[in-house]
Write an enzyme that holds these catalytic residues in place. Structure first.
Site, PDB file in Angstrom:
ATOM      1  N   ASP A 213     -60.282  17.022   8.850  1.00 19.31           N
ATOM      2  CA  ASP A 213     -61.372  17.668   9.602  1.00 19.31           C
ATOM      3  C   ASP A 213     -62.686  17.176   8.979  1.00 19.31           C
ATOM      4  O   ASP A 213     -63.226  17.803   8.078  1.00 19.31           O
ATOM      5  CB  ASP A 213     -61.223  19.194   9.463  1.00 19.31           C
TER       6      ASP A 213
ATOM      7  N   ASP B 119     -61.848  19.292  -1.078  1.00 22.66           N
ATOM      8  CA  ASP B 119     -63.173  19.006  -0.513  1.00 22.66           C
ATOM      9  C   ASP B 119     -64.009  18.377  -1.614  1.00 22.66           C
ATOM     10  O   ASP B 119     -63.930  18.779  -2.773  1.00 22.66           O
ATOM     11  CB  ASP B 119     -63.852  20.276   0.004  1.00 22.66           C
TER      12      ASP B 119
ATOM     13  N   GLY C  53     -63.438  26.494   4.740  1.00 26.74           N
ATOM     14  CA  GLY C  53     -62.099  27.060   4.616  1.00 26.74           C
ATOM     15  C   GLY C  53     -61.506  27.771   5.817  1.00 26.74           C
ATOM     16  O   GLY C  53     -60.418  28.341   5.702  1.00 26.74           O
TER      17      GLY C  53
ATOM     18  N   ASP D 113     -62.882  12.922  -3.944  1.00 27.10           N
ATOM     19  CA  ASP D 113     -63.359  12.149  -2.799  1.00 27.10           C
ATOM     20  C   ASP D 113     -62.115  11.820  -1.974  1.00 27.10           C
ATOM     21  O   ASP D 113     -61.263  11.028  -2.398  1.00 27.10           O
ATOM     22  CB  ASP D 113     -64.063  10.877  -3.289  1.00 27.10           C
ATOM     23  N   GLY D 114     -62.018  12.444  -0.815  1.00 29.24           N
ATOM     24  CA  GLY D 114     -60.817  12.311   0.014  1.00 29.24           C
ATOM     25  C   GLY D 114     -60.516  10.883   0.426  1.00 29.24           C
ATOM     26  O   GLY D 114     -59.395  10.566   0.801  1.00 29.24           O
TER      27      GLY D 114
ATOM     28  N   CYS E 235     -66.436  18.328  15.090  1.00 31.17           N
ATOM     29  CA  CYS E 235     -67.080  19.245  16.047  1.00 31.17           C
ATOM     30  C   CYS E 235     -68.269  18.520  16.671  1.00 31.17           C
ATOM     31  O   CYS E 235     -69.364  19.045  16.771  1.00 31.17           O
ATOM     32  CB  CYS E 235     -67.468  20.572  15.397  1.00 31.17           C
TER      33      CYS E 235
ATOM     34  N   LYS F   2     -60.060  26.605   8.491  1.00 29.57           N
ATOM     35  CA  LYS F   2     -58.761  26.053   8.891  1.00 29.57           C
ATOM     36  C   LYS F   2     -57.730  26.221   7.770  1.00 29.57           C
ATOM     37  O   LYS F   2     -56.547  26.389   8.041  1.00 29.57           O
ATOM     38  CB  LYS F   2     -58.910  24.592   9.316  1.00 29.57           C
TER      39      LYS F   2
ATOM     40  N   ARG G 170     -69.241  23.990  -1.730  1.00 29.70           N
ATOM     41  CA  ARG G 170     -68.563  24.445  -0.511  1.00 29.70           C
ATOM     42  C   ARG G 170     -67.168  24.970  -0.841  1.00 29.70           C
ATOM     43  O   ARG G 170     -66.664  25.868  -0.179  1.00 29.70           O
ATOM     44  CB  ARG G 170     -68.525  23.318   0.518  1.00 29.70           C
TER      45      ARG G 170
END
Ligand SMILES: C[S@@+](CC[C@H](N)C(=O)[O-])C[C@H]1O[C@@H](n2cnc3c(N)ncnc32)[C@H](O)[C@@H]1O
Length: 428
Positions: A299, A248, A229, A281-282, A354, A231, A253
């Site tokens: 992200d 998410d 969280g 599920d994105g 990242c 961002k 999470r």
């Protein structure tokens, strides 16, 4: 008879021998199994380093030894000021420690001019006036965003200007960092009089995808992979989101995200019409809510390189997670395509990881753009993020040689990142 007796005897010894062999084989397989389970285990952190050595040495060349060393050294943080709380005490404390708001400082140095009539710029704002830019910009309600494919130079320079402004607009984002080479640590945040924590400690480079997203007042925003969280909190801090959908796949999470919101955001900001938290599920989001959002942040899950070279816990380079790791670029591409489809024409998408891996960065963006165009007839334009690199180059160490997007490389004097981000504009 004697001959028969002799051959019986031979048969018996043969059978005994066979039995012996069987026993030996069995014992050997027991030893083999035992040997396998007691074999010295290569730590996942070491596997991560080996993998990075193989991929980054040819990619980053002579920069790699310095990036490698920085990855293994202490990371630097930024303190995202909680604009929803009482900020005076925290501001005093941060300034007394010589920390500086890098967003504000970059804007002050950048001197981005306000657009005049016809897209022509007026004189630059007074130092410190950056935060006044927001009300001068078009909101989604007040008109469409300028066409980026006009072929008309005047209009294109206006759109460039607007791009620059949208970089600076996040009027309420204040993130403090210590100067290059200064490794002072921030004190843990304390609760203020409203019982909200004063600031949120994060890798300051994590703010760059949010800044690149260029959220403007009234925008509808989707944070497709939002937990834990950091961002999402930054997006809320801009106070520009008319509606923010934070999603998410992991419900555990998402609990961490809820805790962060509880500690930093007043209840009246987390109302249902302003903030929606979901656990889908994105990859399928774009099938359900298509062409809806002004801004979408993707992200994605990645190899989290800094974590992977330092921590055994939950390490994606563990042998048991080989398949998951191999499937990451596919998952990332599917998530990005889904985010593109959820964006409305004229809106923008920021993809971020990242990781230093080109396979998870540039290749995913290129593949997703290709899939969106060929399979969904969606036209996209890659946004030039040179302005971001120029604006924030004093704080972060940018790679500058990405085929698409920008990459912050860890450096001993500015040990943030790695953070890759790329912005796409959806034309239709
Ligand atoms: C890099 S983290 C996101 C970090 C977050 N944006 C932040 O700033 O705190 C990636 C997230 O993607 C989530 N994720 C993985 N697969 C997903 C999927 N198929 N759909 C949605 N989220 C997914 C993971 O649970 C993880 O929380």
């Amino acid at each position: 008879m004697a001959a028969l007796g002799g051959s019986r005897c031979r048969l018996k010894t043969l059978a005994e021998r066979l039995g012996e062999w069987q026993r030996l084989l069995l014992r050997r397989s027991i030893y083999k199994r035992k040997w396998a389970s007691t074999r010295p285990r290569v730590p996942s952190t070491q596997l991560a380093l080996q993998s990075l050595d193989m991929s980054c040495d040819p990619h980053l060349g002579r920069l790699w030894p310095s990036v490698r060393l920085s990855l293994l050294c202490e990371q630097k943080y930024g303190a995202l000021l909680n604009g929803f709380g009482e900020t005076e005490r925290a501001l005093e404390q941060l300034q007394a420690q010589q920390a500086q708001d890098f967003v504000y400082e970059a804007g002050r140095r950048g001197q981005v001019p306000k657009p005049g009539p016809g897209g022509k710029s007026n004189s630059g704002p007074e130092p410190g006036a950056i935060h006044d830019l927001a009300p001068n910009l078009q909101t989604p309600e007040s008109g469409p965003e300028p066409s980026v494919l006009s072929g008309d130079p005047a209009q294109e320079s206006a759109s460039n200007l607007e791009m620059k402004q949208s970089l600076l607009i996040s009027p309420n984002l204040k993130c403090f960092t210590f100067p290059r080479g200064d490794t002072t640590r921030f004190k843990p945040a304390r609760p203020d009089g409203l019982r909200l924590l004063e600031y949120y400690l994060m890798d300051a480079a994590s703010l760059l995808p949010v800044l690149a997203l260029g959220v403007r007042p009234g925008h509808t925003v989707l944070d497709l992979c939002a937990a834990p969280g950091g961002k999402t909190l930054a997006l809320l801090q801009t106070e520009c989101c008319r509606h923010l959908a934070a999603n998410d796949i992991s419900s555990s999470r998402l609990n961490r995200l809820r805790k962060i919101l509880h500690s930093y955001v007043p209840k009246n900001v987390c109302t249902e019409d302003r903030l929606r938290i979901t656990s889908f599920d994105g990859r399928h989001w774009g099938e359900i809510e298509r062409n809806i959002f002004d801004r979408v942040l993707v992200d994605v899950p990645c190899t989290t390189d800094r974590h992977s070279v330092l921590e055994e816990d939950n390490n994606i380079f563990s042998r048991l997670r080989l398949r998951e790791r191999q499937m990451l670029p596919l998952l990332q591409t599917q998530l990005l395509v889904s985010g593109i489809l959820a964006t409305k024409p004229g809106g923008s998408i920021v993809y971020s990881t990242c990781s230093l891996s080109q396979l998870q960065n540039e290749y995913v963006v290129e593949r997703a753009v290709d899939v969106a165009e060929t399979e969904h007839d969606v036209e996209l334009r890659l946004e030039d993020l040179t302005d971001i690199r120029t604006l924030y180059g004093d704080t972060f160490n940018f790679y500058g040689n990405c085929r698409v997007g920008e990459l912050v490389l860890p450096h001993l004097t500015a040990n943030y990142g790695p953070m890759y981000f790329c912005k796409l504009h959806r034309i239709h």
